[in-house]
Design a protein around this motif. Sequence first.
Motif, PDB file in Angstrom:
ATOM      1  N   SER A 173      -2.967  -2.860  -6.176  1.00  0.00           N
ATOM      2  CA  SER A 173      -2.769  -2.142  -4.920  1.00  0.00           C
ATOM      3  C   SER A 173      -1.336  -2.325  -4.415  1.00  0.00           C
ATOM      4  O   SER A 173      -0.568  -3.133  -4.963  1.00  0.00           O
ATOM      5  CB  SER A 173      -3.764  -2.635  -3.864  1.00  0.00           C
ATOM      6  OG  SER A 173      -3.577  -4.015  -3.614  1.00  0.00           O
ATOM      7  N   SER A 174      -0.985  -1.583  -3.388  1.00  0.00           N
ATOM      8  CA  SER A 174       0.336  -1.667  -2.751  1.00  0.00           C
ATOM      9  C   SER A 174       1.474  -1.324  -3.702  1.00  0.00           C
ATOM     10  O   SER A 174       2.601  -1.802  -3.540  1.00  0.00           O
ATOM     11  CB  SER A 174       0.571  -3.067  -2.158  1.00  0.00           C
ATOM     12  OG  SER A 174      -0.434  -3.381  -1.222  1.00  0.00           O
ATOM     13  N   GLY A 175       1.171  -0.498  -4.716  1.00  0.00           N
ATOM     14  CA  GLY A 175       2.207  -0.102  -5.656  1.00  0.00           C
ATOM     15  C   GLY A 175       2.779   1.259  -5.336  1.00  0.00           C
ATOM     16  O   GLY A 175       2.481   1.860  -4.292  1.00  0.00           O
ATOM     17  N   ASN A 176       3.616   1.778  -6.222  1.00  0.00           N
ATOM     18  CA  ASN A 176       4.223   3.084  -6.055  1.00  0.00           C
ATOM     19  C   ASN A 176       3.173   4.176  -6.223  1.00  0.00           C
ATOM     20  O   ASN A 176       2.321   4.111  -7.113  1.00  0.00           O
ATOM     21  CB  ASN A 176       5.334   3.267  -7.096  1.00  0.00           C
ATOM     22  CG  ASN A 176       6.022   4.606  -6.955  1.00  0.00           C
ATOM     23  OD1 ASN A 176       6.630   4.880  -5.922  1.00  0.00           O
ATOM     24  ND2 ASN A 176       5.933   5.439  -7.984  1.00  0.00           N
ATOM     25  N   THR A 177       3.210   5.186  -5.377  1.00  0.00           N
ATOM     26  CA  THR A 177       2.224   6.270  -5.459  1.00  0.00           C
ATOM     27  C   THR A 177       2.869   7.631  -5.693  1.00  0.00           C
ATOM     28  O   THR A 177       2.170   8.651  -5.729  1.00  0.00           O
ATOM     29  CB  THR A 177       1.390   6.342  -4.161  1.00  0.00           C
ATOM     30  OG1 THR A 177       2.261   6.498  -3.038  1.00  0.00           O
ATOM     31  CG2 THR A 177       0.546   5.086  -3.993  1.00  0.00           C
ATOM     32  N   THR A 178       4.187   7.655  -5.867  1.00  0.00           N
ATOM     33  CA  THR A 178       4.876   8.918  -6.103  1.00  0.00           C
ATOM     34  C   THR A 178       4.909   9.239  -7.590  1.00  0.00           C
ATOM     35  O   THR A 178       4.710   8.367  -8.443  1.00  0.00           O
ATOM     36  CB  THR A 178       6.315   8.864  -5.555  1.00  0.00           C
ATOM     37  OG1 THR A 178       7.045   7.848  -6.262  1.00  0.00           O
ATOM     38  CG2 THR A 178       6.315   8.562  -4.072  1.00  0.00           C
ATOM     39  N   THR A 179       5.162  10.499  -7.906  1.00  0.00           N
ATOM     40  CA  THR A 179       5.285  10.923  -9.298  1.00  0.00           C
ATOM     41  C   THR A 179       6.750  11.237  -9.587  1.00  0.00           C
ATOM     42  O   THR A 179       7.601  11.218  -8.690  1.00  0.00           O
ATOM     43  CB  THR A 179       4.416  12.167  -9.569  1.00  0.00           C
ATOM     44  OG1 THR A 179       4.830  13.227  -8.687  1.00  0.00           O
ATOM     45  CG2 THR A 179       2.941  11.860  -9.337  1.00  0.00           C
ATOM     46  N   GLY A 180       7.053  11.518 -10.845  1.00  0.00           N
ATOM     47  CA  GLY A 180       8.423  11.847 -11.225  1.00  0.00           C
ATOM     48  C   GLY A 180       9.175  10.631 -11.732  1.00  0.00           C
ATOM     49  O   GLY A 180       8.696   9.491 -11.653  1.00  0.00           O
ATOM     50  N   PRO A 181      10.368  10.838 -12.271  1.00  0.00           N
ATOM     51  CA  PRO A 181      11.168   9.752 -12.863  1.00  0.00           C
ATOM     52  C   PRO A 181      11.756   8.831 -11.803  1.00  0.00           C
ATOM     53  O   PRO A 181      11.824   9.164 -10.625  1.00  0.00           O
ATOM     54  CB  PRO A 181      12.257  10.504 -13.623  1.00  0.00           C
ATOM     55  CG  PRO A 181      12.417  11.775 -12.864  1.00  0.00           C
ATOM     56  CD  PRO A 181      11.043  12.143 -12.380  1.00  0.00           C
ATOM     57  N   VAL A 182      12.168   7.648 -12.263  1.00  0.00           N
ATOM     58  CA  VAL A 182      12.820   6.702 -11.353  1.00  0.00           C
ATOM     59  C   VAL A 182      14.261   7.132 -11.151  1.00  0.00           C
ATOM     60  O   VAL A 182      14.814   7.927 -11.911  1.00  0.00           O
ATOM     61  CB  VAL A 182      12.795   5.257 -11.921  1.00  0.00           C
ATOM     62  CG1 VAL A 182      11.373   4.759 -12.054  1.00  0.00           C
ATOM     63  CG2 VAL A 182      13.520   5.204 -13.253  1.00  0.00           C
ATOM     64  N   THR A 183      14.850   6.580 -10.145  1.00  0.00           N
ATOM     65  CA  THR A 183      16.275   6.809  -9.894  1.00  0.00           C
ATOM     66  C   THR A 183      17.016   5.500 -10.126  1.00  0.00           C
ATOM     67  O   THR A 183      16.408   4.466 -10.423  1.00  0.00           O
ATOM     68  CB  THR A 183      16.494   7.274  -8.445  1.00  0.00           C
ATOM     69  OG1 THR A 183      16.112   6.231  -7.552  1.00  0.00           O
ATOM     70  CG2 THR A 183      15.692   8.537  -8.157  1.00  0.00           C
ATOM     71  N   ALA A 184      18.304   5.519  -9.956  1.00  0.00           N
ATOM     72  CA  ALA A 184      19.105   4.312 -10.169  1.00  0.00           C
ATOM     73  C   ALA A 184      18.919   3.300  -9.052  1.00  0.00           C
ATOM     74  O   ALA A 184      19.265   2.138  -9.190  1.00  0.00           O
ATOM     75  CB  ALA A 184      20.579   4.688 -10.293  1.00  0.00           C
ATOM     76  N   ALA A 185      18.353   3.773  -7.922  1.00  0.00           N
ATOM     77  CA  ALA A 185      18.174   2.860  -6.792  1.00  0.00           C
ATOM     78  C   ALA A 185      17.145   1.785  -7.134  1.00  0.00           C
ATOM     79  O   ALA A 185      16.192   2.029  -7.863  1.00  0.00           O
ATOM     80  CB  ALA A 185      17.711   3.647  -5.562  1.00  0.00           C
ATOM     81  N   GLN A 186      17.361   0.604  -6.594  1.00  0.00           N
ATOM     82  CA  GLN A 186      16.461  -0.505  -6.865  1.00  0.00           C
ATOM     83  C   GLN A 186      15.045  -0.167  -6.417  1.00  0.00           C
ATOM     84  O   GLN A 186      14.821   0.329  -5.316  1.00  0.00           O
ATOM     85  CB  GLN A 186      16.948  -1.772  -6.145  1.00  0.00           C
ATOM     86  CG  GLN A 186      16.109  -2.998  -6.475  1.00  0.00           C
ATOM     87  CD  GLN A 186      16.660  -4.250  -5.817  1.00  0.00           C
ATOM     88  OE1 GLN A 186      17.594  -4.175  -5.024  1.00  0.00           O
ATOM     89  NE2 GLN A 186      16.112  -5.387  -6.156  1.00  0.00           N
ATOM     90  N   ASN A 187      14.070  -0.437  -7.302  1.00  0.00           N
ATOM     91  CA  ASN A 187      12.650  -0.204  -7.039  1.00  0.00           C
ATOM     92  C   ASN A 187      12.329   1.258  -6.744  1.00  0.00           C
ATOM     93  O   ASN A 187      11.279   1.588  -6.220  1.00  0.00           O
ATOM     94  CB  ASN A 187      12.153  -1.053  -5.862  1.00  0.00           C
ATOM     95  CG  ASN A 187      12.298  -2.530  -6.148  1.00  0.00           C
ATOM     96  OD1 ASN A 187      12.118  -2.959  -7.287  1.00  0.00           O
ATOM     97  ND2 ASN A 187      12.665  -3.295  -5.132  1.00  0.00           N
ATOM     98  N   ASN A 188      13.286   2.161  -7.065  1.00  0.00           N
ATOM     99  CA  ASN A 188      13.051   3.594  -6.900  1.00  0.00           C
ATOM    100  C   ASN A 188      12.682   3.959  -5.463  1.00  0.00           C
ATOM    101  O   ASN A 188      11.962   4.925  -5.210  1.00  0.00           O
ATOM    102  CB  ASN A 188      11.936   4.064  -7.851  1.00  0.00           C
ATOM    103  CG  ASN A 188      11.875   5.581  -7.970  1.00  0.00           C
ATOM    104  OD1 ASN A 188      12.905   6.238  -7.834  1.00  0.00           O
ATOM    105  ND2 ASN A 188      10.698   6.109  -8.235  1.00  0.00           N
ATOM    106  N   GLY A 189      13.136   3.151  -4.510  1.00  0.00           N
ATOM    107  CA  GLY A 189      12.850   3.451  -3.124  1.00  0.00           C
ATOM    108  C   GLY A 189      11.453   3.100  -2.691  1.00  0.00           C
ATOM    109  O   GLY A 189      11.076   3.362  -1.551  1.00  0.00           O
ATOM    110  N   ALA A 190      10.639   2.510  -3.595  1.00  0.00           N
ATOM    111  CA  ALA A 190       9.256   2.151  -3.243  1.00  0.00           C
ATOM    112  C   ALA A 190       9.261   0.934  -2.339  1.00  0.00           C
ATOM    113  O   ALA A 190      10.137   0.068  -2.432  1.00  0.00           O
ATOM    114  CB  ALA A 190       8.450   1.860  -4.503  1.00  0.00           C
TER     115      ALA A 190
END
Length: 279
Positions: free
Chosen positions: A244-261
């Motif tokens: 639980s409490s993980g990323n729920t968005t779809t699509g590729p990651v970005t260079a930003a740390q933790n993909n903004g999650a």
Amino acid sequence: MSMSTPGPERVPSTVKVGKTTGQGKPPTGKPGQNRPAGKGQAGKGGKGRKPVTPVKVSGGRNWGPIAVAGAVVLVAVGIIGYGVYASVQGSRDWTEKMADIQGVVDYRAQKNPQIDDRTHKDGALTYVTSPPVGGAHNGTWQNCMGDVYSAPIANEHAVHSLEHGAVWITYKQGLAADQVATLQDKVEGKDYMLLSPYAGLDKNVSVQAWGYQLKTDDVNDGRIDDFIAAARVKASMEPGAGCSSGNTTTGPVTAAQNNGATMPSAAPSNAAAVPSAGS
């Protein structure tokens, strides 16, 4: 020749039987006492005698009770046998059960350092297998509480979910809706499970746990259920880590740390701790 004069005619003497002599008395008892039962006994040639109906003795055996008894024994043996089998199966290690599933590839046995790598890295990463079954991954896992995603998710998040013990089911993009629904039934509402389409998949379905993979074209393939039963939770590289409490968005990651999650915040001292990402 002189003839003699005949003497007086002899008369046979009569002997009277006295009552006390016991001689010549008829047998005591009622007439016919000692005779066999049945009419016409005195008749000539046995006429009038009632024929005796012969008793038929069956030479066959009554198989009904024997068949029932045999069936009861077979059922009892089956129950006992299944109990023994279930006990033995329950005591086997999950990796042994995985090894019994035909077609499952055990990447753990290959000792490939790129697959065994569990470090956290930001941005897009390259993986040995497609879909990936392990390797360096993003610091945030993909939410895997029976989540069903309608679009591809980032490998980097999904691999972190595998590290926590999730089973990730992927399917070829464009798969018929009824087949997708079959896979969805295996995932939806079950923790440590997630489902998503996967671009460029070479089979209709690919199932992943950390270090293990099964591919098939049949969504009803019984091996999918066997894989889930054997690996779900037990394949975790971090026993006790949650989904639980993980990323729920779809699509590729970005260079930003933790993909903004949003990473789980530290739990208060008087509350249950949220499992960390691990390394």
